[in-house]
Motif scaffolding. Structure first.
Motif, PDB file in Angstrom:
ATOM      1  N   LYS A 176       0.830  -1.207   0.000  1.00 11.12           N
ATOM      2  CA  LYS A 176       0.000   0.000   0.000  1.00 11.12           C
ATOM      3  C   LYS A 176       0.863   1.256   0.000  1.00 11.12           C
ATOM      4  CE  LYS A 176      -4.044  -2.009   2.303  1.00 11.12           C
ATOM      5  NZ  LYS A 176      -4.927  -1.924   3.491  1.00 11.12           N
TER       6      LYS A 176
ATOM      7  N   SER B 264      -0.320   9.296   4.690  1.00 11.67           N
ATOM      8  CA  SER B 264      -1.037   8.017   4.656  1.00 11.67           C
ATOM      9  C   SER B 264      -0.746   7.165   5.888  1.00 11.67           C
ATOM     10  CB  SER B 264      -0.671   7.238   3.382  1.00 11.67           C
ATOM     11  OG  SER B 264       0.701   6.892   3.357  1.00 11.67           O
TER      12      SER B 264
ATOM     13  N   THR C 290      -5.714   8.195   9.659  1.00  8.25           N
ATOM     14  CA  THR C 290      -6.528   6.996   9.466  1.00  8.25           C
ATOM     15  C   THR C 290      -7.839   7.381   8.793  1.00  8.25           C
ATOM     16  OG1 THR C 290      -7.551   7.221  11.653  1.00  8.25           O
ATOM     17  CG2 THR C 290      -5.548   5.890  11.511  1.00  8.25           C
ATOM     18  N   GLY C 291      -8.647   6.381   8.481  1.00  9.72           N
ATOM     19  CA  GLY C 291      -9.941   6.651   7.870  1.00  9.72           C
ATOM     20  C   GLY C 291      -9.900   6.560   6.356  1.00  9.72           C
ATOM     21  N   PRO C 292     -11.060   6.484   5.737  1.00 10.31           N
ATOM     22  CA  PRO C 292     -11.146   6.300   4.284  1.00 10.31           C
ATOM     23  C   PRO C 292     -10.648   7.482   3.458  1.00 10.31           C
ATOM     24  CG  PRO C 292     -13.325   6.728   5.221  1.00 10.31           C
ATOM     25  CD  PRO C 292     -12.392   6.534   6.376  1.00 10.31           C
ATOM     26  N   SER C 293     -10.609   8.653   4.063  1.00 11.19           N
ATOM     27  CA  SER C 293     -10.213   9.845   3.300  1.00 11.19           C
ATOM     28  C   SER C 293      -8.701  10.071   3.271  1.00 11.19           C
ATOM     29  CB  SER C 293     -10.900  11.083   3.881  1.00 11.19           C
ATOM     30  OG  SER C 293     -10.531  11.269   5.239  1.00 11.19           O
ATOM     31  N   ARG C 294      -7.930   9.270   4.013  1.00 14.06           N
ATOM     32  CA  ARG C 294      -6.491   9.549   4.134  1.00 14.06           C
ATOM     33  C   ARG C 294      -5.755   9.410   2.815  1.00 14.06           C
ATOM     34  NH1 ARG C 294      -3.290   4.461   6.826  1.00 14.06           N
ATOM     35  NH2 ARG C 294      -4.588   2.783   6.002  1.00 14.06           N
ATOM     36  N   TRP C 295      -6.208   8.512   1.935  1.00 16.64           N
ATOM     37  CA  TRP C 295      -5.512   8.337   0.655  1.00 16.64           C
ATOM     38  C   TRP C 295      -5.691   9.568  -0.226  1.00 16.64           C
ATOM     39  CZ3 TRP C 295      -2.514   4.553   1.668  1.00 16.64           C
ATOM     40  CH2 TRP C 295      -2.952   3.483   2.459  1.00 16.64           C
TER      41      TRP C 295
ATOM     42  N   HIS D 281      -8.344  12.352  10.500  1.00 15.68           N
ATOM     43  CA  HIS D 281      -8.359  11.469  11.661  1.00 15.68           C
ATOM     44  C   HIS D 281      -6.927  11.034  11.972  1.00 15.68           C
ATOM     45  CE1 HIS D 281     -12.730  11.181  11.586  1.00 15.68           C
ATOM     46  NE2 HIS D 281     -12.647  11.014  10.273  1.00 15.68           N
TER      47      HIS D 281
END
Length: 313
Positions: free
Chosen positions: A49, A92, A96-101, A152
Motif C-alpha cells: 500500500k 497516509s 486513518t480513515g477512508p479519506s487519508r488516501w 483522523h
C-alpha cells in the motif's frame, strides 16, 4: 496521425515515469532511475500500500512540475517528486480513515507547489530547499486533525505531557537491526530487506554517497548510545536517518574542492543531529507530532550557511 499521437503519448508517459522514479532517488540526493526503482521496491516490500501511494505521490508531484511549466531539467531530474513522495507516505501513515488516501495525494500535489515556492525564495541565498516543504506541510495536515473532522489522526501519535515524561534507557541493543533501521526510517519503513535495498540504492549511484551513508549511520548509533539515548529509539533508527542525510549532504552533495575541511564539517553536522533530534522530539511531544527530517534540515542549513563566511568548511 493516430500513430503519431500514440507515439507522443507513450513518450510522454515514459518521460513522466522515469522522472517520477528519480523523485524517489532525489530523497537521498541521487538522480538515478535504477536507484529509484530499488527504493520503490524497498517501500513495496515493507508495504504494498505504501508502495502504491508513494508512486502515485511522485507522479502527482512530477505532473505538477510539468503542467506548471517548470524547467524541464528540474522536472526530469525528480526535483518535484521527492517532497511529494515523503508527504504522501507520511500523511497516509499518520492519518486513518477512508479519506487519508485522497488527503495524501492532495498533500503530494501541494508539496510540489510548496517546493516551487521554496525554490524561488531560496535561490537568492543559494541554499537547497531539502525536505522543508514536506516537513511543514505534514505538520500542518496532522495539526488540522484537532479542528477538522475529516482528518483522523493515527493512534500512534499521542500528545504527551512533559511533566510526566520519563527517560527509559533500559533494554538490549541489536546494532545490526539499528544500522538497517536508520536508513529505513527515511521512508518510514521497518523491514530488514528494505534496509539492504536502500543502502544498495545509494551505492549503485555513488560509492562515496554510500560510504557516507554508512558513516552517518554508525556515528548516529554510537553517539546516541554514548549520550544516553533511549535504546528503543536507537534500535528503531529514530536517531539515525537524519544523521545519514546530513552526512551525505554536508560532506559530499553540497560541498566542493574549496571546502578543505568538508569531511570534518560533515561529521560535526552529523553529530549535531543527535541532540537536535532529542530537542525537537521533546518540543513536539505535547503536540504528538513526529520529528520527521527537521534535524537534518536545520543542521545542513547551519553548516551550508556558515560556508558563505567560512569557505574552508
Amino acid at each position: 496521425m493516430n500513430n503519431d499521437n500514440s507515439d507522443f503519448s507513450k513518450g510522454e508517459f515514459t518521460s513522466l515515469l522515469l522522472a517520477s522514479l528519480r523523485g524517489f532517488s532525489q530523497v537521498v540526493f541521487i538522480e538515478n532511475v535504477i536507484s529509484g526503482v530499488l527504493i520503490l521496491l524497498a517501500i513495496t516490500i515493507s508495504s504494498y500500500k505504501l508502495g502504491i501511494i508513494s508512486l502515485l505521490s511522485s507522479i502527482v508531484g512530477t505532473l505538477i512540475g510539468k503542467i506548471g511549466g517548470a524547467p524541464k531539467n528540474s522536472v526530469n531530474s525528480g526535483l518535484f517528486g521527492y517532497n511529494s513522495v515523503l508527504t504522501g507516505l507520511a500523511v497516509s501513515l499518520f492519518l486513518t480513515g477512508p479519506s487519508r488516501w485522497g488527503i495524501a495525494l492532495l498533500g503530494a500535489m501541494i508539496a510540489a507547489i510548496f517546493t516551487a515556492t521554496m525554490m524561488h525564495f531560496l535561490k537568492n541565498i543559494d541554499l537547497p530547499i531539502l525536505t522543508f516543504p514536506f516537513i511543514v506541510l505534514t505538520w500542518f495536515v496532522l495539526l488540522a486533525s484537532y479542528k477538522l473532522d475529516v482528518f483522523h489522526l493515527s493512534d500512534s501519535l499521542v500528545p504527551q505531557s512533559l511533566a510526566y515524561w520519563q527517560l527509559n534507557i533500559a533494554g538490549e541493543l541489536n546494532w545490526t537491526a539499528g544500522f538497517l533501521n536508520n536508513i529505513e526510517q527515511i521512508f518510514f519503513l521497518n523491514h530488514p530487506i528494505s534496509g539492504v535495498l536502500l543502502y544498495s540504492a545509494i551505492f549503485v549511484a555513488s560509492w562515496q554517497l554510500g560510504l557516507h551513508a554508512v558513516i552517518g549511520s554508525i556515528i548516529a548509533l554510537l553517539l546516541s548510545y554514548v549520550l544516553g539515548g533511549e535504546h528503543a529509539l536507537i534500535l528503531g533508527g529514530l536517531y539515525g536517518y537524519n544523521a545519514i542525510l546530513t552526512c551525505m549532504a554536508v560532506s559530499i552533495v553540497f560541498s566542493s574542492q574549496s571546502n578543505r575541511f568538508k569531511i570534518v564539517s560533515g561529521i560535526l553536522a552529523t553529530c549535531l543531529t543527535i541532540p537536535l533530534t532529542a530537542s525537537f522530539s521533546t518540543w513536539l511531544l505535547p503536540y504528538g507530532l513526529p520529528v520527521l527530517t527537521m534535524p537534518f534540515v536545520v543542521s545542513t542549513w547551519l553548516f551550508l550557511g556558515a560556508r558563505k563566511m567560512l569557505p574552508n568548511l
